[in-house]
Design a protein around this motif. Structure first.
Motif, short mmCIF file in Angstrom:
data_model
loop_
_atom_site.label_atom_id
_atom_site.label_comp_id
_atom_site.label_asym_id
_atom_site.label_seq_id
_atom_site.Cartn_x
_atom_site.Cartn_y
_atom_site.Cartn_z
N LEU A 4 0.84 -1.29 -0.10
CA LEU A 4 -0.12 0.16 0.01
C LEU A 4 0.71 1.01 0.05
CD1 LEU A 4 -2.65 -1.21 2.50
CD2 LEU A 4 -2.87 -0.80 -0.16
N PHE A 5 1.84 1.46 0.76
CA PHE A 5 2.78 2.48 0.80
C PHE A 5 3.29 2.70 -0.56
CE2 PHE A 5 7.15 4.31 1.36
CZ PHE A 5 6.69 5.24 1.92
N SER A 6 3.85 1.54 -1.33
CA SER A 6 4.59 1.76 -2.38
C SER A 6 3.39 2.21 -3.55
CB SER A 6 5.10 0.40 -3.05
OG SER A 6 5.48 0.40 -4.31
N CYS A 10 5.20 5.68 -4.17
CA CYS A 10 6.33 5.39 -4.88
C CYS A 10 6.17 4.89 -6.46
CB CYS A 10 7.12 4.40 -4.30
SG CYS A 10 7.61 4.96 -2.72
N ARG A 11 5.15 4.97 -6.86
CA ARG A 11 4.71 4.17 -8.17
C ARG A 11 5.53 5.08 -9.22
NH1 ARG A 11 -1.28 3.85 -9.31
NH2 ARG A 11 -1.22 5.53 -7.83
N GLU A 12 5.49 6.26 -9.41
CA GLU A 12 6.18 7.15 -10.36
C GLU A 12 7.72 7.18 -10.23
OE1 GLU A 12 3.79 8.57 -8.36
OE2 GLU A 12 2.06 8.33 -9.75
N ARG A 16 9.95 5.26 -13.02
CA ARG A 16 11.02 6.35 -13.78
C ARG A 16 12.48 5.63 -13.42
NH1 ARG A 16 9.19 11.91 -11.74
NH2 ARG A 16 10.34 10.61 -9.68
N ARG A 17 12.83 4.83 -12.41
CA ARG A 17 14.18 4.71 -11.94
C ARG A 17 14.59 3.21 -12.48
NH1 ARG A 17 18.93 4.69 -10.92
NH2 ARG A 17 19.79 4.21 -8.93
N LEU A 55 10.88 -6.27 -5.31
CA LEU A 55 9.49 -6.79 -5.27
C LEU A 55 8.39 -6.00 -4.56
CD1 LEU A 55 10.47 -10.66 -5.16
CD2 LEU A 55 9.78 -9.37 -7.18
N ASN A 56 8.80 -5.35 -3.59
CA ASN A 56 7.78 -4.71 -2.60
C ASN A 56 7.59 -3.68 -3.26
OD1 ASN A 56 8.16 -6.59 -0.75
ND2 ASN A 56 9.89 -5.64 0.45
N LEU A 57 8.51 -3.15 -3.92
CA LEU A 57 8.32 -1.63 -4.39
C LEU A 57 7.45 -1.57 -6.06
CD1 LEU A 57 11.58 0.34 -3.99
CD2 LEU A 57 9.13 0.73 -2.66
N ALA A 58 7.87 -2.88 -6.48
CA ALA A 58 7.21 -2.87 -8.10
C ALA A 58 5.92 -3.63 -8.08
CB ALA A 58 8.20 -3.62 -8.97
#
Length: 116
Positions: A4-6, A10-12, A16-17, A55-58
């Motif tokens: 949920l935090f990501s 953090c999606r954008e 981008r990264r 994996l957590n972020l994506a």
């Protein structure tokens, strides 16, 4: 929580990264359905080649649902957590030896340490 935090913040930044890695993960998970997604995510969790932080972020940018993410994370992280607890319990059971060098415990410690 991480999903949920990501998803909310953090999606954008992640897109981008690491655009190629996110696109690869999205396409791989997108071609699967239901339980296959969970099994694939578990295999990614168990594999040391794909970092857990990525994996957590994506994960929110893939077709993986929150329930599938939670299931895959719980099952995928459990073996390493259990191994860590077992090695810690074995090391604490050895305790300090009377002579300070360990006797036969000195032979077991490197083996247990290599498991950790």
């Amino acid at each position: 929580m991480c999903y949920l935090f990501s998803y909310l913040t953090c999606r954008e930044l992640v897109a981008r990264r690491w655009p190629t890695k996110v696109a690869w993960l999205r396409s791989r998970i997108g071609e699967m359905d239901g339980w296959s997604r969970v099994l694939y995510f578990i295999s990614l969790r168990l594999s040391p080649l794909c970092p857990a932080w990525f994996l957590n972020l994506a994960a929110p940018m893939t077709p993986l649902t929150l329930g599938q993410f939670v299931t895959g994370t719980l099952i995928g992280c459990m073996p390493s957590s259990l191994l860590t607890v077992q090695v810690g319990a074995a090391l604490s059971a050895l305790g300090p030896s009377a002579d300070g060098d360990g006797g036969d415990g000195a032979l077991r410690r490197p083996g247990l340490g290599s498991l950790a």
